[in-house]
Write a protein that holds these residues in place. Structure first.
Motif, PDB file in Angstrom:
ATOM      1  N   ASP A  69      29.702  19.933  24.596  1.00  0.00           N
ATOM      2  CA  ASP A  69      29.020  19.576  25.589  1.00  0.00           C
ATOM      3  C   ASP A  69      29.878  18.688  26.380  1.00  0.00           C
ATOM      4  O   ASP A  69      29.262  17.916  27.387  1.00  0.00           O
ATOM      5  N   VAL A  70      31.203  18.408  26.257  1.00  0.00           N
ATOM      6  CA  VAL A  70      32.208  17.779  26.926  1.00  0.00           C
ATOM      7  C   VAL A  70      32.789  18.724  27.905  1.00  0.00           C
ATOM      8  O   VAL A  70      33.337  19.669  27.575  1.00  0.00           O
ATOM      9  N   GLU A  71      32.183  18.643  29.237  1.00  0.00           N
ATOM     10  CA  GLU A  71      32.344  19.491  30.092  1.00  0.00           C
ATOM     11  C   GLU A  71      33.745  19.131  31.259  1.00  0.00           C
ATOM     12  O   GLU A  71      33.759  18.118  31.652  1.00  0.00           O
ATOM     13  N   ARG A  72      34.842  20.159  31.094  1.00  0.00           N
ATOM     14  CA  ARG A  72      36.091  19.797  31.893  1.00  0.00           C
ATOM     15  C   ARG A  72      35.679  20.301  33.342  1.00  0.00           C
ATOM     16  O   ARG A  72      35.751  21.656  33.412  1.00  0.00           O
ATOM     17  N   VAL A  73      35.706  19.382  34.230  1.00  0.00           N
ATOM     18  CA  VAL A  73      35.542  19.646  35.614  1.00  0.00           C
ATOM     19  C   VAL A  73      36.995  20.199  36.376  1.00  0.00           C
ATOM     20  O   VAL A  73      37.883  19.576  36.569  1.00  0.00           O
ATOM     21  N   ALA A  74      36.956  21.554  36.551  1.00  0.00           N
ATOM     22  CA  ALA A  74      38.360  21.789  37.365  1.00  0.00           C
ATOM     23  C   ALA A  74      38.541  21.196  38.649  1.00  0.00           C
ATOM     24  O   ALA A  74      37.543  21.152  39.421  1.00  0.00           O
ATOM     25  N   GLY A  75      39.717  20.684  38.826  1.00  0.00           N
ATOM     26  CA  GLY A  75      39.935  19.837  40.128  1.00  0.00           C
ATOM     27  C   GLY A  75      39.419  18.590  40.144  1.00  0.00           C
ATOM     28  O   GLY A  75      39.607  17.892  41.108  1.00  0.00           O
ATOM     29  N   GLY A  76      38.574  18.107  38.953  1.00  0.00           N
ATOM     30  CA  GLY A  76      38.025  16.810  39.183  1.00  0.00           C
ATOM     31  C   GLY A  76      38.747  16.049  38.341  1.00  0.00           C
ATOM     32  O   GLY A  76      39.770  16.138  37.611  1.00  0.00           O
ATOM     33  N   ARG A  77      38.578  14.580  38.841  1.00  0.00           N
ATOM     34  CA  ARG A  77      39.364  13.337  37.961  1.00  0.00           C
ATOM     35  C   ARG A  77      38.233  12.716  36.947  1.00  0.00           C
ATOM     36  O   ARG A  77      36.998  12.632  37.312  1.00  0.00           O
ATOM     37  N   THR A  78      38.671  12.161  36.031  1.00  0.00           N
ATOM     38  CA  THR A  78      38.157  11.648  34.954  1.00  0.00           C
ATOM     39  C   THR A  78      37.541  10.163  35.216  1.00  0.00           C
ATOM     40  O   THR A  78      38.364   9.588  36.242  1.00  0.00           O
ATOM     41  N   PHE A  79      36.438   9.770  34.887  1.00  0.00           N
ATOM     42  CA  PHE A  79      35.916   8.230  35.472  1.00  0.00           C
ATOM     43  C   PHE A  79      36.877   7.597  35.223  1.00  0.00           C
ATOM     44  O   PHE A  79      37.585   7.526  33.939  1.00  0.00           O
ATOM     45  N   PHE A  80      37.178   6.396  36.226  1.00  0.00           N
ATOM     46  CA  PHE A  80      38.298   5.286  35.897  1.00  0.00           C
ATOM     47  C   PHE A  80      37.758   3.976  36.003  1.00  0.00           C
ATOM     48  O   PHE A  80      36.982   3.703  36.888  1.00  0.00           O
ATOM     49  N   TRP A  81      38.020   3.057  35.257  1.00  0.00           N
ATOM     50  CA  TRP A  81      37.458   1.734  35.301  1.00  0.00           C
ATOM     51  C   TRP A  81      38.833   0.528  35.024  1.00  0.00           C
ATOM     52  O   TRP A  81      39.470   1.209  34.274  1.00  0.00           O
ATOM     53  N   LYS A  82      38.934  -0.315  35.649  1.00  0.00           N
ATOM     54  CA  LYS A  82      40.075  -1.209  35.688  1.00  0.00           C
ATOM     55  C   LYS A  82      39.434  -2.646  35.568  1.00  0.00           C
ATOM     56  O   LYS A  82      38.531  -3.175  36.247  1.00  0.00           O
ATOM     57  N   GLY A  83      39.656  -3.529  34.471  1.00  0.00           N
ATOM     58  CA  GLY A  83      39.400  -4.638  34.358  1.00  0.00           C
ATOM     59  C   GLY A  83      40.349  -5.582  33.800  1.00  0.00           C
ATOM     60  O   GLY A  83      41.334  -5.388  33.339  1.00  0.00           O
ATOM     61  N   LYS A  84      39.939  -7.101  33.851  1.00  0.00           N
ATOM     62  CA  LYS A  84      40.794  -7.971  33.835  1.00  0.00           C
ATOM     63  C   LYS A  84      40.133  -9.143  33.137  1.00  0.00           C
ATOM     64  O   LYS A  84      39.332  -9.580  33.471  1.00  0.00           O
ATOM     65  N   TYR A  85      40.634  -9.840  31.958  1.00  0.00           N
ATOM     66  CA  TYR A  85      39.955 -10.602  30.959  1.00  0.00           C
ATOM     67  C   TYR A  85      40.824 -11.935  31.189  1.00  0.00           C
ATOM     68  O   TYR A  85      41.866 -12.159  31.695  1.00  0.00           O
ATOM     69  N   GLY A  86      39.884 -13.063  31.278  1.00  0.00           N
ATOM     70  CA  GLY A  86      40.334 -14.468  31.448  1.00  0.00           C
ATOM     71  C   GLY A  86      41.040 -14.678  30.122  1.00  0.00           C
ATOM     72  O   GLY A  86      40.894 -14.051  28.958  1.00  0.00           O
ATOM     73  N   TRP A  87      41.581 -16.097  30.049  1.00  0.00           N
ATOM     74  CA  TRP A  87      42.314 -16.392  28.793  1.00  0.00           C
ATOM     75  C   TRP A  87      41.807 -16.610  27.636  1.00  0.00           C
ATOM     76  O   TRP A  87      42.183 -16.427  26.499  1.00  0.00           O
ATOM     77  N   ASP A  88      40.413 -16.788  27.530  1.00  0.00           N
ATOM     78  CA  ASP A  88      39.659 -16.932  26.290  1.00  0.00           C
ATOM     79  C   ASP A  88      38.801 -15.623  25.991  1.00  0.00           C
ATOM     80  O   ASP A  88      38.032 -15.518  24.987  1.00  0.00           O
ATOM     81  N   LEU A  89      39.042 -14.544  26.823  1.00  0.00           N
ATOM     82  CA  LEU A  89      38.362 -13.074  26.695  1.00  0.00           C
ATOM     83  C   LEU A  89      37.074 -13.534  26.779  1.00  0.00           C
ATOM     84  O   LEU A  89      36.363 -12.167  26.633  1.00  0.00           O
ATOM     85  N   ASN A  90      36.325 -14.559  27.215  1.00  0.00           N
ATOM     86  CA  ASN A  90      35.076 -14.475  27.561  1.00  0.00           C
ATOM     87  C   ASN A  90      34.483 -13.977  28.893  1.00  0.00           C
ATOM     88  O   ASN A  90      33.543 -13.779  28.998  1.00  0.00           O
ATOM     89  N   THR A  91      35.650 -13.955  29.797  1.00  0.00           N
ATOM     90  CA  THR A  91      35.176 -13.665  31.204  1.00  0.00           C
ATOM     91  C   THR A  91      35.907 -12.215  31.415  1.00  0.00           C
ATOM     92  O   THR A  91      36.994 -12.321  30.927  1.00  0.00           O
ATOM     93  N   ARG A  92      35.475 -11.689  32.270  1.00  0.00           N
ATOM     94  CA  ARG A  92      36.058 -10.186  32.664  1.00  0.00           C
ATOM     95  C   ARG A  92      35.759 -10.027  34.154  1.00  0.00           C
ATOM     96  O   ARG A  92      34.406 -10.054  34.267  1.00  0.00           O
TER      97      ARG A  92
END
Ligand code: AMP
Length: 311
Positions: A69-92
């Motif tokens: 049930d993982v559907e490959r969508v022709a011409g589509g792009r996969t979900f994308f997420w970008k994140g950056k963590y603080g020095w003690d990794l508790n904040t993002r």
């Protein structure tokens, strides 16, 4: 028992104080499946774009997870997420979220996925979670995760789906945001009024807390000397928690089952955060998971001692 999971399958770009990755396999459903598959059979539901390669698909299938049930969508792009963590990794900070193929996704589950006894609605638009919930009427245990973005922009739909699940798994601060209650216990009990019979508050490096109408149980995170990338820790925790419950579905009302489920979630999450993305979970050994669960049991246990107290 088999577990159906719907949620993001993603490419993530992540920056932590220990390094960065520009494009690695991620997503809530991905991390969940990699953890739950240590315990039980998992079926993954969700779309990917044609930028999603065979290598990534093979990782989704780790330990036999089913990707019919993982559907490959022709011409589509996969979900994308970008994140950056603080020095003690508790904040993002979330720097970018691109829904891409999830924007027009209409889930149509195969019969096998619909018939799963256990359903996990991993983080994605609440409207999609609702559509999947409606197709899995026979599920005996349904758990749900979400995040601040959906509390902010799709609150009504989120409240609707929360009323149709057995368990809400949410970050501590998001639980307070959702209920508008500053106190964790009051916030969890407000959710119990809406329908779920249990709430799990994820507290990052401080662990997690389970709240039911008549019980409370908290576990610290597994004490690690180095955490490299916390991305997906919550989903990995949910995979261990829900995976253990799937294995004990006939004993669901036993508090010990839920406590053990918390320990498996905690142990599995500790492997996830030791490496970037899914790397820590791909080749995990059953004996290593057991060892960490044993350690957690030793840390949490104490013998009650009598002591004279002053009135
Ligand atoms: P966690 O660290 O448990 O919050 O999960 C991080 C994962 O969630 C990443 O792999 C992301 O791809 C995914 N993610 C981030 N934002 C969203 C979103 N808005 N909806 C669904 N998944 C998301």
């Amino acid at each position: 028992m088999s577990i159906t999971v719907v949620g993001s399958i993603a490419f993530d770009a992540v920056e932590t104080p220990f390094g960065q990755r520009d494009r690695m396999l991620g997503g809530a459903a991905t991390h969940f499946a990699l953890a739950a598959s240590v315990l039980d059979q998992v079926r993954i539901v969700g779309p990917v774009g044609d930028d999603f390669g065979d290598e990534e698909m093979a990782i989704l299938q780790t330990r036999g997870s089913n990707v019919d049930d993982v559907e490959r969508v022709a011409g589509g792009r996969t979900f994308f997420w970008k994140g950056k963590y603080g020095w003690d990794l508790n904040t993002r900070d979330t720097l970018d979220t691109q829904l891409n193929v999830f924007e027009h996704f209409q889930p149509k589950l195969s019969e096998d996925s619909q018939n799963a006894d256990v359903l996990f609605l991993a983080n994605i638009q609440p409207g999609l979670q609702l559509q999947v919930r409606e197709q899995c009427e026979a599920a005996r245990f349904v758990a749900l995760d979400s995040m601040n973005l959906w509390i902010d922009i799709a609150r009504d739909e989120l409240l609707d789906i929360i009323g149709r699940v057995d368990c809400l798994v949410l970050n501590d601060e998001e639980l307070r945001q959702l209920t508008e209650k500053p106190n964790l216990i009051s916030a969890a009990h407000a959710v119990l009024e809406w329908g779920p019979s249990m709430v799990v508050a994820k507290q990052g490096e401080y662990g997690s807390a389970l709240i039911t109408a008549d019980d409370f149980f908290a576990l610290p995170a597994y004490p690690l000397h180095q955490v490299v990338d916390p991305t997906g820790a919550g989903d990995t925790f949910a995979g261990g928690f829900v995976g253990f419950i799937a294995k004990h579905i006939d004993q669901l009302h036993d508090h010990e089952v839920l406590r053990n489920a918390m320990a498996y979630g905690t142990a599995l999450a500790s492997f996830n955060v030791e490496q970037f993305g899914t790397e820590g979970l791909q080749d995990i050994e059953a004996s290593a998971v057991r060892e960490r669960v044993d350690d957690l049991w030793r840390f949490a246990r104490f013998e009650r001692m009598e002591v004279a107290l002053v009135d």
